[in-house]
Write an enzyme that holds these catalytic residues in place. Structure first.
Site, mmCIF file in Angstrom:
data_model
loop_
_atom_site.group_PDB
_atom_site.id
_atom_site.type_symbol
_atom_site.label_atom_id
_atom_site.label_comp_id
_atom_site.label_asym_id
_atom_site.label_seq_id
_atom_site.Cartn_x
_atom_site.Cartn_y
_atom_site.Cartn_z
ATOM 1 C CE LYS A 131 30.446 36.075 42.033
ATOM 2 N NZ LYS A 131 31.599 35.898 42.977
ATOM 3 C CE1 TYR A 215 27.444 31.942 43.536
ATOM 4 C CE2 TYR A 215 28.741 33.652 44.611
ATOM 5 C CZ TYR A 215 28.650 32.602 43.724
ATOM 6 O OH TYR A 215 29.753 32.194 43.009
HETATM 7 P P1 NAD Z 1 42.216 35.004 42.171
HETATM 8 O O1 NAD Z 1 42.843 36.141 42.894
HETATM 9 O O2 NAD Z 1 42.511 33.631 42.651
HETATM 10 O O3 NAD Z 1 42.578 35.075 40.619
HETATM 11 C C1 NAD Z 1 42.607 36.281 39.906
HETATM 12 C C2 NAD Z 1 43.592 36.155 38.753
HETATM 13 O O4 NAD Z 1 43.667 37.405 38.091
HETATM 14 C C3 NAD Z 1 45.000 35.802 39.229
HETATM 15 O O5 NAD Z 1 45.535 34.819 38.404
HETATM 16 C C4 NAD Z 1 45.755 37.106 39.066
HETATM 17 O O6 NAD Z 1 47.134 36.893 38.777
HETATM 18 C C5 NAD Z 1 45.041 37.725 37.884
HETATM 19 N N1 NAD Z 1 45.216 39.167 37.802
HETATM 20 C C6 NAD Z 1 45.465 39.850 36.669
HETATM 21 N N2 NAD Z 1 45.597 41.146 36.912
HETATM 22 C C7 NAD Z 1 45.452 41.319 38.233
HETATM 23 C C8 NAD Z 1 45.481 42.451 39.089
HETATM 24 N N3 NAD Z 1 45.690 43.690 38.612
HETATM 25 N N4 NAD Z 1 45.292 42.247 40.401
HETATM 26 C C9 NAD Z 1 45.028 41.031 40.898
HETATM 27 N N5 NAD Z 1 44.990 39.905 40.120
HETATM 28 C C10 NAD Z 1 45.196 40.052 38.805
HETATM 29 O O7 NAD Z 1 40.638 35.289 42.177
HETATM 30 P P2 NAD Z 1 39.488 34.246 41.872
HETATM 31 O O8 NAD Z 1 38.932 33.758 43.159
HETATM 32 O O9 NAD Z 1 39.957 33.235 40.905
HETATM 33 O O10 NAD Z 1 38.373 35.201 41.232
HETATM 34 C C11 NAD Z 1 38.444 35.606 39.868
HETATM 35 C C12 NAD Z 1 37.024 35.922 39.380
HETATM 36 O O11 NAD Z 1 36.244 34.750 39.477
HETATM 37 C C13 NAD Z 1 36.305 36.988 40.195
HETATM 38 O O12 NAD Z 1 35.532 37.787 39.352
HETATM 39 C C14 NAD Z 1 35.388 36.195 41.115
HETATM 40 O O13 NAD Z 1 34.211 36.887 41.463
HETATM 41 C C15 NAD Z 1 35.080 34.992 40.251
HETATM 42 N N6 NAD Z 1 34.800 33.778 41.050
HETATM 43 C C16 NAD Z 1 33.656 33.106 40.811
HETATM 44 C C17 NAD Z 1 33.352 31.989 41.544
HETATM 45 C C18 NAD Z 1 32.098 31.220 41.258
HETATM 46 O O14 NAD Z 1 31.782 30.295 42.008
HETATM 47 N N7 NAD Z 1 31.398 31.526 40.188
HETATM 48 C C19 NAD Z 1 34.218 31.538 42.543
HETATM 49 C C20 NAD Z 1 35.389 32.258 42.762
HETATM 50 C C21 NAD Z 1 35.681 33.381 42.004
#
Ligand code: NAD
Length: 367
Positions: A131, A215
């Site tokens: 999401k 949410y």
């Molecule tokens: P994060 O920043 O920790 O991870 C993002 C990943 O994408 C990293 O590994 C990064 O290297 C990679 N990436 C690739 N291309 C990129 C770019 N151009 N710029 C930045 N990063 C890039 O983020 P996250 O917290 O893991 O979130 C990722 C997704 O998961 C989002 O869509 C977020 O909404 C979703 N999420 C959902 C929940 C949930 O509870 N359902 C919780 C956290 C995150």
């Protein structure tokens, strides 16, 4: 007291027994499990999703996709993923040639969800996408069309639908446990740290609403089982705060549903919230925290008494439940309970929320 959860457990057991007797192509795979490729090795993928495959009955990690070779090496070693099953983003389309990969799990910044979901479908893989599904209605529609054309499943990572307290709240609210629902309040927010993609509109598609306010919105939709028909929103953002140069901080929004239910919702990037309350004609049901990773609590006010309601700790947590659900849908050729249409429905309301805040007027939805 545990009627709801017992029913859910029996339902899950029934599904498992049905699955065991279902003949499918994955029966020849190790353990008969659906193989996932994890796309994006950031916080959520590596800290929450990947460790929870151990609790899955029908899913396993078979491949990794990352732009950082050191992460591919680290997590490849940790999860026993051979080098042939580790991909860079440039290599991504080669997943087409890997029969061990049944599905991909897109855990990338929001604006990359559509592109990688569509490329995965075109490579012949089922899709689990985090999401918000994408950053616009148009992108959501393109993702649904691509998966439909490829004959592949599309599911959105709405994990709360696999969390037992939220499942019970749905059953109680829709079943009229505190009388017909009249009002819902839903609040989600956290003080965001600076310098991250969530604060960069081209990557996030928006601020708190896209990330955490969703949410509140999604809860009002699953607690009512209805689609809102009207929204009125107010935004408040301090543009001198370096965090909020391109995205919004707080949005407060009101939703009206066809039955007349009104929901009053909060989305914030500068204050902490994680709760909802369903107010019926004869009492209320409150969850706080409501949609966190763990620790949900529920209080119910009914018959002039306020009491806590507990649900036994499930054998499968919400993360494993979500991963297994897509796997079961693939194995049984069924539609996920949180298919692409669910993500699209949220984006439709989010676009209306932004429009309402910008134009300072209420907006009719699905009219
Ligand atoms: P994060 O920043 O920790 O991870 C993002 C990943 O994408 C990293 O590994 C990064 O290297 C990679 N990436 C690739 N291309 C990129 C770019 N151009 N710029 C930045 N990063 C890039 O983020 P996250 O917290 O893991 O979130 C990722 C997704 O998961 C989002 O869509 C977020 O909404 C979703 N999420 C959902 C929940 C949930 O509870 N359902 C919780 C956290 C995150």
């Amino acid at each position: 007291m545990v009627t709801g959860s017992r029913r859910e457990m029996l339902g899950a057991m029934g599904a498992g027994m049905m699955l065991a007797s279902t003949r499918s192509s994955s029966a020849v795979r190790p353990g008969g499990k659906i193989g996932y490729a994890i796309v994006g090795l950031g916080y959520y993928a590596t800290r929450q999703i990947m460790p929870n495959f151990t609790g899955c009955d029908h899913a396993r990690i078979v491949a990794l996709v990352s732009g950082t070779p050191a992460k591919l090496e680290q997590y490849g070693t940790e999860y026993g993923i051979p080098r042939t099953h580790r991909y860079s983003y440039a290599d991504f389309d080669r997943i087409r040639d890997n029969p061990d990969i049944d599905a991909v799990y897109i855990v990338l910044p929001n604006s990359m969800h559509a592109e990688y979901s569509i490329r995965a479908a075109q490579a012949g893989k089922h899709v689990m996408c985090e999401k918000p599904m994408a950053t616009s209605v148009k992108e959501c529609e393109a993702m649904i069309a691509a998966c439909r054309k490829a004959g592949k499943k599309l599911m959105i990572g709405y994990r709360s639908r696999f969390e037992p307290y939220n499942r019970l709240a749905i059953e109680l609210a829709r079943g009229g446990h505190v009388g017909p629902t009249r009002m819902i309040t839903a609040e989600h927010g956290f003080p965001i740290k600076p310098d991250q993609w969530r604060l960069d509109r081209p990557l996030s598609g928006g601020g708190s609403m896209m990330d955490i306010g969703i949410y509140s919105l999604n809860a009002t939709r699953y607690l009512t089982g209805e689609e809102p028909v009207e929204v009125s929103a107010i935004e408040s953002t301090d543009r001198s705060d370096p965090r909020f140069k391109t995205v919004e901080d707080r949005i407060s929004f009101l939703l009206r549903f066809p039955s007349g239910i009104v929901a009053n919702c909060i989305s914030s990037y500068s204050s902490g919230h994680n709760r909802y309350r369903i107010a019926g004609t004869q009492g209320w049901i409150e969850m706080e925290p409501a949609t966190s990773y763990t620790g949900q609590t529920m209080m119910i006010r009914r018959d002039n008494a306020t009491t806590p309601r507990t649900v036994p700790v499930p054998t499968k947590n919400q993360f494993a439940g979500q991963l297994d659900h897509l796997a079961e849908c693939i194995l049984r050729d069924e539609t996920p309970i949180v298919a692409g249409e669910e993500g699209l429905a949220d984006l439709r309301v989010i676009e209306a929320i932004y429009k309402s805040a910008a134009e300072r007027t209420s907006i009719r939805i699905n009219a």
